[in-house]
Scaffold this motif. Structure first.
Motif, PDB file in Angstrom:
ATOM      1  N   MET B  96     115.639  70.273  38.009  1.00  0.00           N
ATOM      2  CA  MET B  96     116.603  69.490  36.318  1.00  0.00           C
ATOM      3  C   MET B  96     114.762  70.671  35.480  1.00  0.00           C
ATOM      4  N   ALA B 114     105.891  76.285  42.138  1.00  0.00           N
ATOM      5  CA  ALA B 114     105.562  76.625  43.481  1.00  0.00           C
ATOM      6  C   ALA B 114     106.210  74.951  44.097  1.00  0.00           C
ATOM      7  N   LEU B 115     105.992  74.104  42.996  1.00  0.00           N
ATOM      8  CA  LEU B 115     105.716  73.191  43.812  1.00  0.00           C
ATOM      9  C   LEU B 115     106.991  72.652  44.498  1.00  0.00           C
ATOM     10  N   PRO B 116     108.402  72.817  43.921  1.00  0.00           N
ATOM     11  CA  PRO B 116     109.703  72.144  44.533  1.00  0.00           C
ATOM     12  C   PRO B 116     109.974  73.413  45.513  1.00  0.00           C
ATOM     13  N   ARG B 160     109.896  76.085  37.155  1.00  0.00           N
ATOM     14  CA  ARG B 160     110.382  74.940  37.642  1.00  0.00           C
ATOM     15  C   ARG B 160     111.654  74.763  38.472  1.00  0.00           C
TER      16      ARG B 160
END
Lengths: 1033, 238
Positions: B96, B114-116, B160
């Motif tokens: 999103m 990198a978080l998702p 992201r």
């Protein structure tokens, strides 16, 4: 318009509004609660201070034996006379006593406008030789005319004339006085005729504020003055004769008539006299009077007077607290005393050249209407001083008033000031917390409102409008919080103290406290809220946002913590060097209040604030170091997010840790202080009592208790008991240099060591066990107090002659040698000068029985059981007096001794713990407000709600646990400083103790608060609307 | 209608109604007869303010569920899923981009991207760096969001959104806060990655030029506001 917007904003954000409101209310509540508590406590200080007083005031008649002369002065003519006119002065002196007065001297000084007419002075009609100058005011010393001895009933008339140098009123033409060998202090002319003691008592009793005024007369007689004429047996030892009526006896519970009664005729004898002479009610006794005559009275009653403070308290100034008991006492009627006993003293005085070694005392003992005294000691003191002045005005000017109640209230007034200062200081941290909590809430609120303010700016709101809205919002929140806090504070004080105590406080003092608390709280919390909000408004949004992540708060940058600790360190070093921690213990009888150096209380507050800030700084550093470096791979998302969140914005955690640390620190320090205070006061009382229990046989005790009878008091719960011989001036100690009467203590060394709280530091050059061991092993050993050794100029190793049980038929002299010195012994508040083994004493004086027994409970928990078993056992079967550490503490006249510190601490702690909960709540809801977009972003990316809950919980737990740990560390240090600074409140050096339960309670509460707040907070995350939040700019 | 491409997931939305309860009564936020986006297709959604574009995107993003109707992405009816299932679905399938970058301020650029990946439990270091390099963000990898310009932040937001190779990319006015040049750059980037990954792209926009970058544009007309059963009025997709 602005007001409507602000109100709507407050109502639409109930959690935000409520958390701030609760913070403000708790802070103000604590501050107000402390002030109300002080009001309530001060209001009971008067009653508490005067409660142990046996006599409120003693009006002591100063009229001397053989001094009942009367001088009358008349002036003729009266009115105003012109220059050169003369006026005649006539002085008539009559000796109305039935004894002669010696060296009677008359002095008469003309007023400044009148001159003596040379040669005009006459004595009994005859011109006085050499009266060219005024014979009544001769020479540079203006000495008077010596008439020599005036026999009983003799009278003289003296006349002289004065001439006016200018027009003058002759009312005060001359000031004339007389004196005699018996009456050294000059007595003015025209003094009212001496009135009877009963008359003076009646006049005093009629004064406003006086509940009763009763006459008391007493005098010391010789050894063996009371005898049973039938058997010829006399009571050995010194004797005292009293005179008081039944009303006096009825007012004093310590005058216990064991049999018969106090009548208008007949005499009441002490139980000791009855035992020694064998006289009973209805028998006749004879009392030898000082002039060699005697009276015979029928015994109307037998009394136990052994605890009658009013009768046996010393009347010597500077020694008023001493209880000087005379075992052989007889009470006669006031009439007999006035008509027979007093004249016998007068005759003895006349025969002895006008002086008596121990003249009789005639006094009126006055009880005030204590319930009319103001609750505040300062106001009550003014009331008692007014009554004292009225009492003085009733009787002759040379009479003496011992105003015990005013002396006590003087100390209580000073104590009240110390108590107020002390309590305000103990409460000040609460006020500081209120401001800090508000500032913290303000920071969180400001961050949450950042976006709203930006939106308003975009829509055209200027800085002035934003500030006006902030001021309005702050005013509404703090005003509401202050009102709620005020009510909360009153309620808390009423619950802690009891409504009765608080109700005794004056409406004015409560109103002042309410105003100070509410206005002070409003200003403090309002300023904190406003300033943090204003700072936020003055920043640009982006700047603010950037600062959030990188810039630590002011306290971290300004090194306030290090500065504060440096100040504390320097202050401590200075205080130690100047011995400022020593203070000065109080004494009611010396009219001295406890002196505390309250400026030193800056030290615990300094360490509280600085150590909390330093702890947060250390934690911040630690978290920063634990933060991982940037990497393109995160690993487990929860841990990665948590480490980065706390490591890269540690000051959000740090702010929370500071507040939690301050609150927990305050709670722990106050609880540790209370625990130490209670323990030390209990130890003080136990030390003063000599052991847990003191059992004293009285004059009416049925059984005979010898040295070997200590086992009778080993009832369930009692671990050990031991006999003690002690008496005031019961021995004479004679060294090679000098001798002195002294108070000797004889104990069983082993038993005393087991029962009494002896301390090693009270023995010079050795431990208590070593010193007492030597006494037990060596029958010729004696120990001296350092003070007595210095007076006798004796040292360990020297020989000492000791006259045991002096003044009795059994007195015996023994030679002992000094084996050591001590500073003080437990159980002898009137002083102990020498200590020896009771076996050695018994060997020298076998008939001497112990004066009391000391008993110790098995442990602190067994005290109640021990007391019950003693009361149900030995005390139920015989008339014994039981004193415990508790009763000793209750009779301590220092109003500071009975301070309700525990109450204040409960109040402080309750509020503080509530503040912890609010702080954790503000932290968690602050996270939600400032980071809700982060949380919904994470949710949008697929992070589970459980993980977000853990994230919030972990950050809150970091704050809670780190803050609690820091707070405990800080609180232990702060409490130590509190105890050190308040050291003069204790007799013995207090042992600082931190009960584990004290640490567990706040920790547990913090954990529970964290769990609840995290759970509630994270469940709110689920209710956020991600669609709206994510698209907002 | 476009042909399905590998890597994407087809979107089907049928008879969607979203009502909100407010103090003033029930308000209809969205009423949609039918929307279909083939796998790998790109659709721009346009319409006046308040017509329900963002609400529609919220339904497609499985952040909310409709009052009635069906949303199917690929083979799965997301509108019938539980909260937990939708969370799991988002993690695996969706990327999103919003008007606000919504970057986490305490994470660096590479960590945000990198978080998702970490949440989805897929991918590797090289993937993140590859994505950043492809989007020209390699040199900014270790910066915090506050150290970037608005355009750079939005490009990071795009990175992201695609870092974990989602089958559907949803963009809600991704250029709303950017100047024209940056807006064009971000749209170009979105379209490029959508085509390169084969992911289905649905983008809400007000700008016809931006909509023109995609294969198809649909117009959403406002619902009738407060509804009664008798006044129901269908929205139309043009």
């Amino acid at each position: 318009m602005l007001a409507r917007f602000v109100l709507a904003d407050l109502l639409r954000n109930p959690r935000r509004t409520l958390s701030t409101l609760v913070g403000v209310a708790l802070g103000v509540g604590l501050f107000c609660g402390v002030l109300f508590f002080v009001d309530g406590l001060s209001a009971s200080m008067t009653q508490r201070a005067v409660a142990p007083l046996p006599i409120d005031m003693q009006h002591v008649v100063a009229e001397r034996i053989g001094g009942s002369l009367l001088l009358t002065q008349t002036v003729d003519p009266d009115g105003v006379i012109g220059v050169g006119r003369q006026v005649g002065v006539t002085l008539e002196l009559a000796n109305g006593d039935d004894v002669a007065a010696n060296e009677v001297t008359i002095r008469s000084l003309p007023s400044g406008s009148l001159s003596y007419v040379p040669g005009s002075a006459r004595l009994d009609g005859a011109q006085i030789a050499g009266a060219e100058s005024n014979p009544f005011a001769q020479g540079p010393g203006l000495s008077g005319l010596n008439l020599g001895t005036m026999l009983a009933g003799e009278a003289h008339r003296l006349e002289y004339r004065l001439e006016a140098r200018r027009q003058v009123a002759v009312d005060d033409a001359a000031r004339s006085t007389f004196s005699s060998r018996e009456q050294v202090t000059p007595i003015p002319a025209n003094r009212p005729a001496p009135t009877s003691l009963e008359e003076v008592a009646d006049r005093i009793a009629a004064l406003d504020g006086v509940a009763s005024a009763r006459a008391l007369s007493f005098g010391d007689l010789g050894v063996g003055a009371i005898a049973d004429p039938a058997s010829g047996t006399s009571a050995p030892g010194p004797t005292r004769v009293f005179a008081f009526d039944a009303g006096y006896a009825a007012r004093d519970d310590d005058i216990r008539i064991e049999s018969g009664g106090l009548r208008n005729t007949g005499a009441v004898i002490s139980a000791e006299v009855a035992a020694a002479t064998g006289a009973g009610v209805g028998d006749a006794i004879t009392v030898a009077l000082p002039d060699g005559s005697s009276i015979t009275e029928r015994v109307s009653g037998i009394a136990d007077l052994s605890r009658a403070q009013a009768l046996f308290s010393s009347r010597r100034g500077g020694d008023l607290e001493t209880f000087v008991y005379v075992r052989n006492s007889v009470v006669v009627s006031p009439t007999v005393f006035a008509d027979t006993v007093l004249p016998a003293y007068e005759r003895a005085a006349a025969a002895g050249g006008g002086r008596l070694k121990s003249p009789p005392v005639r006094e009126v003992d006055i009880a005030l209407q204590r319930h009319l005294l103001d609750a505040d000691p300062a106001t009550a003191l003014r009331q008692t001083e007014r009554i004292g002045a009225a009492v003085r005005a009733v009787a002759a000017s040379d009479d003496n008033l011992l105003d015990n109640i005013s002396n006590t209230l003087t100390v209580a007034e000073a104590d009240a000031k110390v108590a107020k200062a002390l309590f305000v200081f103990l409460g000040v941290p609460g006020g500081l917390l209120a401001a800090m909590l508000s500032a913290y809430a303000g920071v969180v609120l400001a961050e949450a409102q950042r976006r709203e303010q930006a939106t308003l700016r975009i829509r055209g709101a200027g800085r002035r409008q934003l500030l006006a809205m902030l001021a309005l919002r702050t005013s509404v929140l703090t005003a509401t919080g202050s009102v709620v806090g005020l009510s909360l504070g009153y309620l808390a004080a009423a619950i802690t103290l009891g409504q009765d105590s608080l109700g005794r406080a004056s409406a004015a003092s409560l109103a002042v406290s309410a105003a100070v608390g509410a206005v002070g709280g409003f200003v403090a919390t309002g300023s904190a809220l406003y300033l943090t909000g204003r700072r936020s408004i003055d920043r640009e949004i982006n700047e603010d946002r950037a600062l959030l992540a990188t810039r630590p708060p002011l306290w971290r940058r300004a090194w306030l913590d290090v500065l504060g600790l440096a100040v504390v360190a320097v202050g401590t070093a200075l205080a130690l060097r100047l011995r400022a921690f020593d203070g000065e213990a109080g004494s009611v009888y010396f009219g001295r209040a406890v002196r505390l150096n309250l400026r030193l209380l800056v030290l615990p507050i300094g360490i509280w604030v600085s150590a909390s800030l330093l702890s947060a700084r250390g934690l911040g550093r630690m978290l920063e170091r634990g933060s991982p470096r940037s990497a393109p791979q995160l690993g487990r998302p929860l841990g990665a997010l948590l480490r980065r969140s706390v490591g890269r914005r540690p000051w959000a955690i740090g702010n929370g840790v500071v507040i939690v640390s301050l609150i927990v620190g305050l709670t722990v320090s106050l609880a540790a202080f209370t625990a130490s205070y209670d323990r030390a006061k209990s130890a003080d009382a136990r030390f003063a009592n000599g052991a847990d229990f003191r059992i004293t046989p009285g004059p009416s005790t049925q059984l005979s208790y010898g040295v070997g009878d200590a086992h009778r008091f080993r009832t369930p719960g009692v671990a050990a008991s031991t006999p003690v011989i002690w008496g005031r001036d019961n021995v004479v100690l004679r060294s090679r240099r000098t001798s002195d009467p002294a108070n000797l203590v004889a104990v069983d060394p082993t038993g005393f060591l087991a029962v009494a709280p002896v301390r090693d530091e009270h023995f010079v050059n050795g431990t208590a066990a070593e010193a007492l061991g030597t006494l037990g092993d060596d029958p010729s050993a004696i120990m001296l107090s350092s003070e007595m050794a210095e007076f006798l100029r004796a040292k360990p190793g020297d020989s000492l002659d000791v006259l045991l049980v002096r003044g009795t038929d059994e007195q015996a002299e023994v030679r002992l040698h000094i084996t050591g010195l001590f500073e003080r012994l437990p159980g002898f508040p009137d002083g102990a000068d020498a200590l020896m083994a009771i076996d050695a004493h018994s060997e020298a004086v076998p008939s001497k029985r112990p004066d009391f027994f000391l008993a110790a409970a098995a442990d602190a928990g067994a005290r109640a059981e021990a007391e019950r078993s003693l009361r149900g056992g030995p005390l139920a079967t015989d008339r014994l007096a039981l004193d415990s550490a508790t009763t000793t503490l209750a009779s301590d006249q220092s109003s500071l001794a009975a301070l309700n510190v525990a109450g204040l601490v409960s109040l402080d702690s309750s509020f503080a713990l509530a503040m912890v909960v609010v702080t954790i709540g503000i932290f968690v809801f602050g996270l939600l407000l400032t980071r809700r977009r982060e949380y919904v972003t994470l949710r949008a990316q697929g992070l589970e709600a459980r993980s977000i809950r853990l994230l919030i919980g972990a950050e809150a737990a970091t704050v809670a646990l780190a803050g609690t740990a820091c707070g405990m560390f800080v609180g232990v240090g702060m409490g130590f400083y509190f105890v050190t600074v308040l050291r003069p409140l204790f007799v013995l050096t207090p042992v600082y103790s931190v009960p584990v339960a004290v640490l567990a309670a706040p920790a547990l509460l913090v954990v529970v608060a964290t769990l609840v707040a995290s759970f509630v907070g994270s469940s709110l995350v689920n209710r956020l609307n991600p669609t709206e939040l994510l698209r907002d700019e | 209608m476009t042909t399905d491409r590998p890597g994407g997931a087809a979107i089907e939305a049928t008879d969607l109604v979203v009502d909100y309860e407010t103090a003033a009564g029930r308000v209809r936020a969205l009423e949609l007869d039918h929307l279909s986006v083939p796998s790998g297709g790109g659709v721009a959604v346009m319409g006046p303010s308040g017509c329900g574009k963002s609400t529609l995107l919220g339904l497609l993003a499985a952040l909310a569920v409709p009052s009635s109707g069906l949303v199917r992405i690929g083979a799965e009816a997301v509108s019938d899923m539980s909260d937990r299932q939708r969370c799991d679905f988002r993690r695996r399938n969706l990327g999103m981009v919003y008007q606000a970058d919504n970057l986490l301020p305490h994470l660096t650029v590479e960590e945000n991207v990198a978080l998702p990946v970490a949440i989805a439990g897929v991918g590797a270091t090289s993937d993140t760096m590859e994505t950043l390099d492809r989007l020209g963000l390699g040199t900014l990898a270790q910066r915090l969001p506050d150290e970037l310009s608005g355009g750079q932040r939005q490009r990071v937001a795009v990175a992201r959104a695609i870092g974990h190779r989602p089958s559907v990319v949803l963009a809600d006015e991704p250029t709303g806060s950017l100047d024209a040049a940056n807006a064009r750059g971000v749209v170009r980037l979105l379209v490029e990655v959508h085509r390169a990954l084969g992911a289905t792209l649905v983008m809400v926009t007000h700008d016809p030029d931006i909509a023109g970058h995609l294969e198809r544009t649909v117009y959403l007309r406002p619902a009738a506001g407060r509804l009664t059963d008798a006044s129901r009025e269908a929205s139309h997709v043009g």
